[in-house]
Design an enzyme around this catalytic site. Structure first.
Site, PDB file in Angstrom:
ATOM      1  N   GLU B 267       0.818  -1.218   0.000  1.00  0.00           N
ATOM      2  CA  GLU B 267       0.000   0.000   0.000  1.00  0.00           C
ATOM      3  C   GLU B 267       0.850   1.266   0.000  1.00  0.00           C
ATOM      4  O   GLU B 267       0.621   2.198   0.770  1.00  0.00           O
ATOM      5  CB  GLU B 267      -0.959  -0.022   1.193  1.00  0.00           C
ATOM      6  CG  GLU B 267      -1.937  -1.195   1.106  1.00  0.00           C
ATOM      7  CD  GLU B 267      -2.946  -1.259   2.249  1.00  0.00           C
ATOM      8  OE1 GLU B 267      -2.664  -0.696   3.309  1.00  0.00           O
ATOM      9  OE2 GLU B 267      -4.004  -1.872   2.052  1.00  0.00           O
ATOM     10  N   ASP B 346      -8.384  -9.051   3.986  1.00  0.00           N
ATOM     11  CA  ASP B 346      -8.094  -8.022   4.974  1.00  0.00           C
ATOM     12  C   ASP B 346      -9.169  -7.897   6.046  1.00  0.00           C
ATOM     13  O   ASP B 346      -9.976  -6.976   5.995  1.00  0.00           O
ATOM     14  CB  ASP B 346      -7.915  -6.669   4.272  1.00  0.00           C
ATOM     15  CG  ASP B 346      -7.366  -5.602   5.213  1.00  0.00           C
ATOM     16  OD1 ASP B 346      -6.926  -5.954   6.316  1.00  0.00           O
ATOM     17  OD2 ASP B 346      -7.385  -4.425   4.837  1.00  0.00           O
ATOM     18  N   GLU B 374     -12.087  -2.551  12.529  1.00  0.00           N
ATOM     19  CA  GLU B 374     -12.140  -1.768  11.288  1.00  0.00           C
ATOM     20  C   GLU B 374     -13.330  -2.143  10.410  1.00  0.00           C
ATOM     21  O   GLU B 374     -14.055  -1.271   9.933  1.00  0.00           O
ATOM     22  CB  GLU B 374     -10.830  -1.967  10.520  1.00  0.00           C
ATOM     23  CG  GLU B 374     -10.795  -1.253   9.179  1.00  0.00           C
ATOM     24  CD  GLU B 374      -9.452  -1.368   8.477  1.00  0.00           C
ATOM     25  OE1 GLU B 374      -8.523  -1.984   9.038  1.00  0.00           O
ATOM     26  OE2 GLU B 374      -9.338  -0.825   7.358  1.00  0.00           O
TER      27      GLU B 374
END
Lengths: 651, 651
Positions: B267, B346, B374
Site C-alpha cells: 500500500e 483483509d 475496522e
C-alpha cells in the site's frame, strides 16, 4: 510602522501579458489627460505599461496636444459607463475613474486583437459582477483546483498578487470579490471582529484601486461565536444590536467593503430556521444592520434537507429552493440579493434553469455560476462553461411577455472562483477562459461565447490563426464532450462522493444528499413530473407542460425529469441505453480529438504552456476512459444488454 | 533533571478493577516471599493491592510462617511458565519473575471468580503474544475507535496510563506491544534515530516491569529518510551498515526493545521490491542487523497490488500473500517472523483461513488478528471476535497428519489493538472482551471463547448471574449477528470506501483495491476455483477440492469462492437471494434482541456503563437497519425479485 510584505512574483499574467504588436496606430504614442481618481490613475498606468509592452512608448502630453493621442476625460458622475470615441485622429476615453479603467482595458484588448479604432459605449448589465472565493483562512480552498489561496495564509495576506488579481478582474469587467469561503470556519470567523482589520484594509484598498469591491462571508451565528451572546435569533434585540455595532465598526475601518455573503441554514451552517424564523427575517436583520453604510447582503438560496433518508421517495431536493424562497418574494429589504445557483440542484454538467429565477418579481436576485470546476472536471479536464452560462442567461422563463430571459430577471451575477496560487492561476491553462468569459458575460450577457473564446485565445496565446482556431474549437466543443463521457442526460451525481472527481454510479445512491437515480435492471431516474415529485410544476405553465411531457422534454434533460426504461425510444430511434452507450464511446473519442488538436499546436506555443496543457489532456483521457468504462459496465451489468455496435464493454 | 509528567488518571481499569468479595480463603491474609526481579516485585504488588481491593488485608510474612499463606517462589530459569500449587493449606506460586506475575494475575482472576484453590501449571503457547498499535506520532490512530493515542502526543509520552496498560496486558497473558503504526509517517520515523530515546526508554522500562516487550514499526527506507543515503537497497553495504549502527545504538539505549515490525512493499510503503530484491532479502538484511542484540524482525505479508485495474479479471488479490511468500519458505533468517493476516484479504467479517499459513514449514510465522474493529463495527457495534479467532486457530490446514491446526503451525500471535485514550479504553465497553480474549487465547489457544466471555463479564461487571449470562449471550451471538446484517456469505467489502463503516455495495467496485463482486442482474461474486482465478489451489488438495466445489464449500463462504446466480439453491432449498434477504431481516432483529437483552440489565450495572453501552446499541441498530435496507434494496433493484415473505424492501 507596518512590516513590508515581500512576495516573489511567480505567476503568469494570463491575458494581461500583452505581446509586442508589429504595428500600432499613431495615437498610441501619446496620452493626454491626468485623471484625478485612483481608478483613473490606474487606467493611465495600464495604458502606459500595456502600450509599452505592445511596442509603443506613449508620451504623456499636455492639454494643448494636437497630434493624434489617447485622451482621458474623467467624468465623476457616470458610474461604470465607459465610452471610447474618435477624437482628432486619436481616441477619447470618457468615464468616471472606473469607466476609464474599463475603457482603457477595452482599448488595450482591442488593440491586441488588431482593431485600431475600437469605438465603444457600454455600461455593465449588472451593478454587481463578482467572484466568490471559497478560500479558507488556513490557506486551503474548498473545491480549489489551482493551489492554495492567495488571500489567506493562516490570516489575510495582501501582496503584489492581490493587485494583479484586481487588474485581471477589472480587465474583464468584474467589480467585486468575496474573499472567504461561505462555509465560515476557524479564524475566518474573525474577519468580522478579530485583529485582521489592518490586513483586510490593505486588501480592500488594493482591490479598490481597480474598482473591485471587497465582500466577506460571515457566519449567521457570529453573535454567539464572536459576541458571546446566547443566541443568534434575528428577532432578538441584542443580536440586532451586535450586528449593528459590529458592522458600524467594520465599515468604518474598511471603506471599500461592499457587504456580506451568507450561507445560512444550508449543509449544517447556522441560520434563522434554528430560531423558527424565516429566511427573510434572517436576511433582513443583517441587511438592516449594514444598510446605513451602503452595505448589501448576498443571501444564498442553497437551502435543502441534506440529511434526507434515501428511502424517502417523496422529498425532492430539486424542489427545495422554490419551496423555501418563492413564497417570500417581496419580503426582503432592498439591499438584499438572493444568490441563486443556476440550476435547482448543484452545478452539475447539465441541469435545467433554476425555477426560482422566475419567481422573484419583487426581490433582487443574483445568479450564481461556478467556474471552479467542482463537477465539471476539476480543472484537469477542459470544460469551457461560458456557452452553458450563456444558454442559461438567454433562457426564457415564460412568465412574462417581455424581458422574460434569465438575464433580464436578475440584478447581479457571481461565480465561484477557479483561482489559486498556481503559476497559471487556474490549474489548467485553458480554465482561465472561464474566468475571462464569465467577466465579459456578466458585463454584457449578449456577448458571444465563441468570440470571447477567440479573443481570450489571442490575448493569451498570441494571434497565430491556427492557434486561435484550434483553441476556440477545443473550448467550444469541450462542454458537450465532457457531458457525453460523464453523467448521462441530466441525471447528475454519478461522481465519487466527497471529492466529486471520477465516476461512481452508485456512490450517492444510499447517502443523505437527496441525489438519487434509483436505477433497477429495468428503469432509471426520478420522475419529477406531476405524477412524480411535481418539481416541473415550479415552472411557468408552458415550461411545466414541456418538461412534464416525455416527448417534449429536451433529450439532454430527459433523465433529470423522468424515470424511464432502458428501452425507451429516443427521437432518433435509438434506445435510451444505446444512446448512453454511444455517448460514452463518442465522448471519449471526442476528448481524444480535443487532445490531438492540442498536440498539433506543438511548436506554436510557449513549450511550458504546451506541456502543461498536454499533461492535463493525458489525465483527462485517462479519466474519460474511466467514466466511459464504468458507466457502460455498470449499465451493462444492470441490464445485460450489449452494445449494438459491439464495442468493448468490460463485463 | 527530568520534568515529572503529571497526568490525571481518568480511565477505568477494566477487568483489573477488583471487587469486594464476601469471603476469601484464609491464605489470602498472608504473603510469604520477597521476589528479587522487577516482575516478581510487580507480582507481589498486584497481590497486595488486588487482595486488598477484594477485602483481604494481606500481611507480608517471614519465611518461617506456618499459617496458611500465598508463597511466592521465584525461579529465574523458568521463562514464562507459571505454577500455582497447594502448599500447607495455602498456595505456592512458582516461576520466574514473569511466571510469578502471570501466576499472581491468574490467582486474582480465579479468586474473583470464586475459585478458592485454583491450581494451575501453564506455559504460553507462543513466545511472542502482542498487540500492534496503529498509533501515529501526532496522537491520531489509524483505524482507532476509542479516542487518541496514549503513547503519542506529537512525541512519545509515558504516563501512569502506560503502566496500567502494561498491567492489563500482563493480566491476560500478553507480553509485547508495538507502539507505532506500521504506516510510519511524520515524526514516528524519528523513533529510530531522533531525540525520542529518553521517552522511549521510559515507556520501555514501564512496560518491562510487567514483562511486556517494546517493539517499534520502522520504515524500510529509513536509510534514505533518516540516514541521508541515496538508497535503501538491502544489498547495499552502506545501507546494511546504517541499519547495524542504528540498531546497535538503539538496542543499547533501550534494553527492553524486542525488535522491529515492518510493512514493506505494501500500500505504497517502501520495500525491497523497489530495488528488485525479494522480500527475503529485505527482511534478512534487517534481521541480521538486529540479531546481535537478540532482536526479532516481524515482517508483514500484506503485499498485493493496490493499484489494480477493475477491468482486470485475472488478478486476484486473495492470491497475493501466497504468490509472494510461499516460494520463499526457508529463505528467512531464524529471527524473522512473517506476520500473516488471518484471512487472505483483509480482516473481513468472514474469510477463509489464509492459505499461506499452510506453506511455511521452515519459516517462523505469526498470525495477525485485528481487534480494532475496522470492518466489524468499529467499536460502535458489539462484535466479539474471539470465537472467530478460535475457529481460525482450530482450523485444520490438511497439510500434515498431525499438528496440522493453524494454532500448531504458528510461532507467534498478534492483534491490531483496539485501545485509545477513551475512559473505557476501547470505545465500546464490550469491546474490551476482545482485548482480554485475544490475550487468553494467545496464551492458550485451547481456551474456550464462551468461558473467556463469562470470566471477562464477571471480572468487569461483577458476579450477578443474570448479568454474566446476558453479557456472555450477547457476546457469543454478536459476530454472527453482525455478519448477517452486513456483507453476505463471505463476499466482503460492501462497506463505505475510506472509512469502512456502513454499507456501500458498489463502493469498491470500480476502485483500485482488488475487491470486486462484479454483480450483474443475474449473478454475483468472483469465481476463485480452478475455472476462475485458481485461488483455491493455494490450499492443500483436500481443502482445494472442498472449496472449489459449490456443493462442498461451506455456505458461509460461498460468495467468497464462487460466482453464482441469484437463484442458486442453498442446502435448505432457499435461493441464494432469499437467503441473503432472510439474513438481513433476521440480522437486524437479532441485533435488536441483543440490544433488548442489554436493556434488561438496567439497575444491575453501574449506570454510566449501562448508558454508554445502550447508546452504542442505539447506533448499532440504526446502522444495522441501514445495512439491511441498503443491501436488500440494492439486490432488489438488480434482480427485481421480491422477498418471498413480503417484508419491506424499499424500492
Amino acid at each position: 510602522m507596518q512590516p513590508k510584505v515581500v512576495i516573489f512574483v511567480d505567476y503568469s499574467l494570463l491575458w494581461l501579458d500583452w505581446r509586442k504588436k508589429s504595428e500600432l496606430p499613431e495615437y498610441t504614442k501619446r496620452i493626454v489627460g491626468r485623471p484625478a481618481t485612483r481608478q483613473g490613475k490606474a487606467a493611465l498606468r495600464e495604458l502606459l505599461s500595456g502600450l509599452k509592452a505592445m511596442g509603443s512608448e506613449p508620451e504623456e502630453c499636455g492639454k494643448g496636444e494636437t497630434r493624434p493621442a489617447i485622451h482621458l476625460t474623467e467624468h465623476p458622475g457616470s458610474d461604470e459607463k465607459a465610452t471610447i470615441r474618435r477624437c482628432c485622429d486619436g481616441l477619447e476615453i470618457l468615464g468616471s475613474g472606473r469607466g476609464l479603467l474599463y475603457g482603457a482595458f477595452h482599448l488595450l484588448r482591442r488593440l491586441a486583437l488588431g482593431d485600431s479604432f475600437p469605438e465603444w459605449e457600454s455600461s455593465p448589465a449588472y451593478p454587481i459582477r463578482m467572484l466568490d472565493h471559497w478560500d479558507n483562512a488556513d490557506g486551503s480552498i474548498e473545491r480549489g483546483y489551482a493551489g492554495h489561496s492567495f488571500f489567506f495564509n493562516g490570516k489575510p495576506v495582501c501582496s503584489e498578487r492581490t493587485r494583479d488579481y484586481a487588474r485581471l478582474l477589472a480587465s474583464c469587467g468584474l467589480n467585486g470579490c468575496c474573499i472567504n469561503n461561505v462555509n465560515v470556519h476557524g479564524s475566518a470567523l474573525m474577519l468580522l471582529t478579530g485583529g485582521y482589520q489592518r490586513e483586510l484594509k490593505r486588501i480592500s484598498s488594493t482591490l479598490a484601486e481597480y474598482g473591485v469591491s471587497l465582500w466577506i462571508s460571515v457566519s449567521f451565528s457570529s453573535p454567539i461565536e464572536l459576541g458571546g451572546l446566547q443566541t443568534a435569533d434575528p428577532l432578538d434585540p441584542a443580536v440586532q444590536q451586535w450586528w449593528k455595532d459590529t458592522s458600524a465598526r467594520l465599515f468604518a475601518e474598511i471603506p471599500n467593503l461592499a457587504g456580506f455573503l451568507v450561507k445560512a441554514d444550508s449543509e449544517g451552517r447556522p441560520g434563522p430556521h434554528t430560531y423558527g424564523r424565516t429566511q427573510a427575517e434572517g436576511a433582513n436583520m443583517l441587511a438592516e444592520a449594514i444598510e446605513p453604510f451602503g452595505g448589501k447582503l448576498l443571501w444564498r438560496c442553497f437551502v435543502y434537507n441534506c440529511t434526507q433518508d434515501w428511502r424517502d421517495t417523496k422529498t425532492d431536493r430539486a424542489r427545495a429552493q422554490c419551496d423555501h424562497f418563492a413564497p417570500l418574494d417581496g419580503k426582503f429589504r432592498e439591499n438584499v440579493y438572493l444568490q441563486i445557483k443556476n440550476g435547482p440542484v448543484d452545478f452539475q454538467i447539465r441541469e435545467p434553469v433554476s425555477p426560482l429565477l422566475g419567481h422573484l418579481e419583487h426581490t433582487n436576485s443574483m445568479i450564481e455560476f461556478q467556474i471552479a470546476q467542482e463537477y465539471t472536471g476539476q480543472q484537469r479536464h477542459v470544460c469551457y462553461l461560458v456557452p452553458m452560462f450563456k444558454e442559461i442567461l438567454d433562457f426564457h422563463l415564460e412568465h412574462k411577455p417581455e424581458r422574460d430571459k434569465v438575464s433580464e430577471n436578475i440584478s447581479a451575477a457571481c461565480a465561484v472562483s477557479n483561482t489559486g496560487d498556481d503559476f497559471n492561476w487556474t490549474g489548467h491553462d485553458l480554465a482561465a477562459a472561464n474566468l475571462f468569459g464569465f467577466g465579459l458575460l456578466s458585463w454584457d450577457p449578449t456577448a458571444d461565447p465563441a468570440e470571447i473564446a477567440a479573443e481570450w485565445s489571442v490575448l493569451t496565446f498570441g494571434d497565430d490563426p491556427m492557434v486561435t482556431e484550434t483553441v476556440t474549437g477545443i473550448l467550444m466543443r469541450s462542454r458537450n464532450v465532457y457531458e457525453k463521457y460523464t453523467v448521462p442526460l441530466g441525471i447528475g451525481w454519478m461522481c465519487v462522493p466527497g471529492n466529486h472527481y471520477g465516476p461512481s454510479p452508485e456512490g450517492y445512491e444510499y447517502d443523505r444528499w437527496g441525489t438519487y437515480h434509483r436505477a433497477t435492471h429495468k428503469e432509471i431516474g426520478v420522475e419529477r413530473g406531476p405524477g412524480g415529485t411535481g418539481f416541473t410544476e415550479q415552472y411557468s405553465t408552458g415550461l411545466a407542460a414541456k418538461y412534464a411531457s416525455i416527448e417534449d422534454c429536451p433529450e439532454e434533460l430527459l433523465l433529470f425529469f423522468h424515470r424511464l426504461p432502458y428501452d425507451h425510444p429516443m427521437k432518433d430511434g435509438r434506445t435510451l441505453l444505446q444512446r448512453i452507450y454511444d455517448d460514452h464511446f463518442e465522448g471519449y473519442e471526442e476528448a481524444k480529438g480535443l487532445s490531438d488538436a492540442w498536440d498539433r499546436l506543438g511548436g506554436r506555443l510557449d513549450p511550458a504552456v504546451y506541456d502543461r496543457v498536454r499533461d492535463r489532456f493525458r489525465e483527462q483521457l485517462r479519466c474519460a476512459a474511466e467514466w466511459r468504462d464504468v458507466i457502460n459496465t455498470w449499465l451493462y451489468r444492470l441490464t445485460l444488454i450489449p452494445d449494438e455496435k459491439g464495442r468493448r464493454i468490460y463485463p
